[in-house]
Design an enzyme around this catalytic site. Structure first.
Site, PDB file in Angstrom:
ATOM      1  N   CYS A  57      36.082 -56.699  -7.395  1.00  0.00           N
ATOM      2  CA  CYS A  57      35.631 -56.167  -8.685  1.00  0.00           C
ATOM      3  C   CYS A  57      36.542 -56.677  -9.811  1.00  0.00           C
ATOM      4  O   CYS A  57      37.768 -56.675  -9.674  1.00  0.00           O
ATOM      5  CB  CYS A  57      35.653 -54.639  -8.646  1.00  0.00           C
ATOM      6  SG  CYS A  57      35.058 -53.903 -10.171  1.00  0.00           S
ATOM      7  N   CYS A  61      40.905 -50.805 -12.451  1.00  0.00           N
ATOM      8  CA  CYS A  61      41.177 -49.383 -12.198  1.00  0.00           C
ATOM      9  C   CYS A  61      42.395 -49.270 -11.257  1.00  0.00           C
ATOM     10  O   CYS A  61      42.362 -49.797 -10.135  1.00  0.00           O
ATOM     11  CB  CYS A  61      39.965 -48.704 -11.578  1.00  0.00           C
ATOM     12  SG  CYS A  61      38.438 -49.011 -12.512  1.00  0.00           S
ATOM     13  N   CYS A  64      42.279 -48.296  -7.416  1.00  0.00           N
ATOM     14  CA  CYS A  64      41.203 -48.817  -6.579  1.00  0.00           C
ATOM     15  C   CYS A  64      41.580 -50.053  -5.760  1.00  0.00           C
ATOM     16  O   CYS A  64      42.100 -51.031  -6.295  1.00  0.00           O
ATOM     17  CB  CYS A  64      40.006 -49.141  -7.466  1.00  0.00           C
ATOM     18  SG  CYS A  64      38.572 -49.678  -6.513  1.00  0.00           S
ATOM     19  N   CYS A 101      23.968 -41.925  -1.703  1.00  0.00           N
ATOM     20  CA  CYS A 101      24.623 -42.555  -2.847  1.00  0.00           C
ATOM     21  C   CYS A 101      25.016 -43.981  -2.464  1.00  0.00           C
ATOM     22  O   CYS A 101      25.616 -44.198  -1.412  1.00  0.00           O
ATOM     23  CB  CYS A 101      25.878 -41.786  -3.232  1.00  0.00           C
ATOM     24  SG  CYS A 101      25.570 -40.026  -3.485  1.00  0.00           S
ATOM     25  N   CYS A 132      21.080 -41.906  -5.366  1.00  0.00           N
ATOM     26  CA  CYS A 132      22.096 -41.984  -6.408  1.00  0.00           C
ATOM     27  C   CYS A 132      22.695 -43.383  -6.329  1.00  0.00           C
ATOM     28  O   CYS A 132      22.841 -43.933  -5.237  1.00  0.00           O
ATOM     29  CB  CYS A 132      23.178 -40.932  -6.179  1.00  0.00           C
ATOM     30  SG  CYS A 132      24.519 -40.978  -7.395  1.00  0.00           S
ATOM     31  N   CYS A 192      25.663 -37.952 -12.719  1.00  0.00           N
ATOM     32  CA  CYS A 192      26.761 -37.529 -11.846  1.00  0.00           C
ATOM     33  C   CYS A 192      28.023 -38.114 -12.468  1.00  0.00           C
ATOM     34  O   CYS A 192      28.139 -39.339 -12.575  1.00  0.00           O
ATOM     35  CB  CYS A 192      26.526 -38.089 -10.439  1.00  0.00           C
ATOM     36  SG  CYS A 192      27.916 -37.885  -9.317  1.00  0.00           S
ATOM     37  N   ARG A 264      31.518 -31.406  -6.782  1.00  0.00           N
ATOM     38  CA  ARG A 264      31.667 -32.060  -5.477  1.00  0.00           C
ATOM     39  C   ARG A 264      33.124 -32.315  -5.143  1.00  0.00           C
ATOM     40  O   ARG A 264      33.861 -32.935  -5.910  1.00  0.00           O
ATOM     41  CB  ARG A 264      30.895 -33.385  -5.447  1.00  0.00           C
ATOM     42  CG  ARG A 264      31.001 -34.059  -4.076  1.00  0.00           C
ATOM     43  CD  ARG A 264      30.086 -35.270  -3.943  1.00  0.00           C
ATOM     44  NE  ARG A 264      28.740 -34.904  -4.267  1.00  0.00           N
ATOM     45  CZ  ARG A 264      27.964 -35.558  -5.148  1.00  0.00           C
ATOM     46  NH1 ARG A 264      28.409 -36.616  -5.745  1.00  0.00           N
ATOM     47  NH2 ARG A 264      26.742 -35.150  -5.395  1.00  0.00           N
TER      48      ARG A 264
HETATM   49  S1  SF4 Z   1      36.750 -48.147  -9.370  1.00  0.00           S
HETATM   50 FE1  SF4 Z   1      37.125 -50.074  -8.270  1.00  0.00          FE
HETATM   51  S2  SF4 Z   1      35.075 -50.839  -7.839  1.00  0.00           S
HETATM   52 FE2  SF4 Z   1      34.843 -49.307  -9.446  1.00  0.00          FE
HETATM   53  S3  SF4 Z   1      34.965 -50.398 -11.387  1.00  0.00           S
HETATM   54 FE3  SF4 Z   1      37.062 -49.753 -10.909  1.00  0.00          FE
HETATM   55  S4  SF4 Z   1      37.972 -51.481  -9.800  1.00  0.00           S
HETATM   56 FE4  SF4 Z   1      35.740 -51.774  -9.777  1.00  0.00          FE
END
Ligand code: SF4
Length: 325
Positions: A57, A61, A64, A101, A132, A192, A264
């Site tokens: 990705c 974040c 993550c 989901c 979802c 959600c 949740r």
């Molecule tokens: S949480 Fe992870 S998968 Fe989702 S947008 Fe952020 S970096 Fe990408």
């Protein structure tokens, strides 16, 4: 029975702060009282989450393992085949899940993926399950296509408070997230939206995150509250563990501010004792993810969830039942 708590979207910081910080027993009593006005307290919804596109990705974040920018070594995979998604959904339904989901590690979906996403929605709905998706930010035309395919819910978490947000993500803004949520709601897809606690934020960030959700034009239908699972090599790998009592307070505040939403208990359950999970249910949580993985993180085995439900006298919400009174 007490009059049902009004559904308000004009909560103030002072009110939320006072609710969160009242004596713990008073907070639990209030949250459980509100919960009983709108839901059967002995029913919990089971949802199943499948990663339909893992890793690589472009977002950053900090929590993550799927971010290509973090040090975590998760390789990027392609969008999985529609048939496999439907086969997994069938298994989830047999295990008692009522909502399916599907999550993709994207900044936003590409045009070339839309046909497959629509086919996944059709296929899962034909099984009689709610659908979802969580695919990142959406443009208006993408929202309409997903809605027209029959998508029931769209997940897009705000993650944390607006103040703390820039410590967690720099590749998209808090306002971007709110824009996507508004687009989804305006198109008639149920929303959600929740966040993650235990990311080194302060108490006021947990309160402000919930306040941001509770003061949207309409409350999200589902509010996932995740406890950070620190992942090696990510920027939050060594963050200090959150006091579980603070976690329960967060759940209780979510229940009081958003009385009719499904709250949740999401990521982080593997690190919670049965007693802590029971306390979260008492504080108003009434939805869990089932299955031994959550995207890329561990989740309790379904047998242990069922054993806990049995000990607590909790029943899974039936298909097509939202558990509300
Ligand atoms: S949480 Fe992870 S998968 Fe989702 S947008 Fe952020 S970096 Fe990408």
């Amino acid at each position: 029975m007490l009059d049902a708590a009004p559904i308000r979207t004009d909560w103030t910081r002072e009110e939320a702060d006072a609710l969160y910080n009242q004596p713990f027993m008073d907070l639990l009593f209030q949250a459980q009282s509100v919960h009983r006005q709108h839901f059967d307290p002995n029913q919990v919804q089971k949802s199943k989450l499948l990663s339909i596109k893992t890793g690589g990705c472009p977002e950053d974040c900090a929590y993550c393992s799927q971010s290509a920018r973090n040090g975590a070594k998760l390789s990027a995979a392609k969008l999985i085949e529609v048939e496999r998604v439907i086969a997994e959904a069938r298994k989830a339904k047999a295990g008692g899940a009522t909502r399916y989901c599907m999550g993709a590690a994207w900044r936003s979906p590409k045009e070339r993926d839309m046909d497959a996403l629509e086919a996944m929605i059709h296929g899962v709905k034909e099984l009689g399950m709610e659908t979802c998706m969580t695919l990142g930010m959406l443009e208006e035309d993408q929202v309409f296509r997903l809605r027209d395919a029959g998508l029931d819910y769209y997940n897009h978490n705000i993650d944390t408070s607006e103040r703390y947000y820039k410590e967690i993500i720099t590749t998209r803004t808090f306002a971007d997230r709110i824009d996507t949520l508004n687009r989804v709601r305006e198109a008639g897809i149920k929303v959600c939206a929740g966040g993650i606690v235990g990311m080194g934020e302060q108490q006021m960030d947990r309160i402000d995150m919930l306040l941001a959700l509770a003061t949207l034009e309409a409350h999200p239908d589902s509010v996932p509250v995740n406890m950070l699972i620190p992942i090696p090599d990510t920027p939050l790998a060594d963050v200090a563990k959150l006091d579980p009592i603070e976690f329960v307070r967060t759940i209780a505040l979510a229940r009081i501010l958003m009385p009719k939403s499904h709250v949740r208990l999401s990521a982080g359950r593997t690190d919670m004792t049965d007693e802590l999970q029971a306390m979260c249910f008492f504080a108003g949580a009434n939805s869990i993810f089932v299955g031994d993985t959550l995207l890329t993180a561990d989740n309790p085995e379904e047998d242990s969830d069922q054993a806990l439900f049995d000990r607590l006298g909790i029943q899974a919400m039936a298909v097509g039942c939202d558990g509300s009174r």
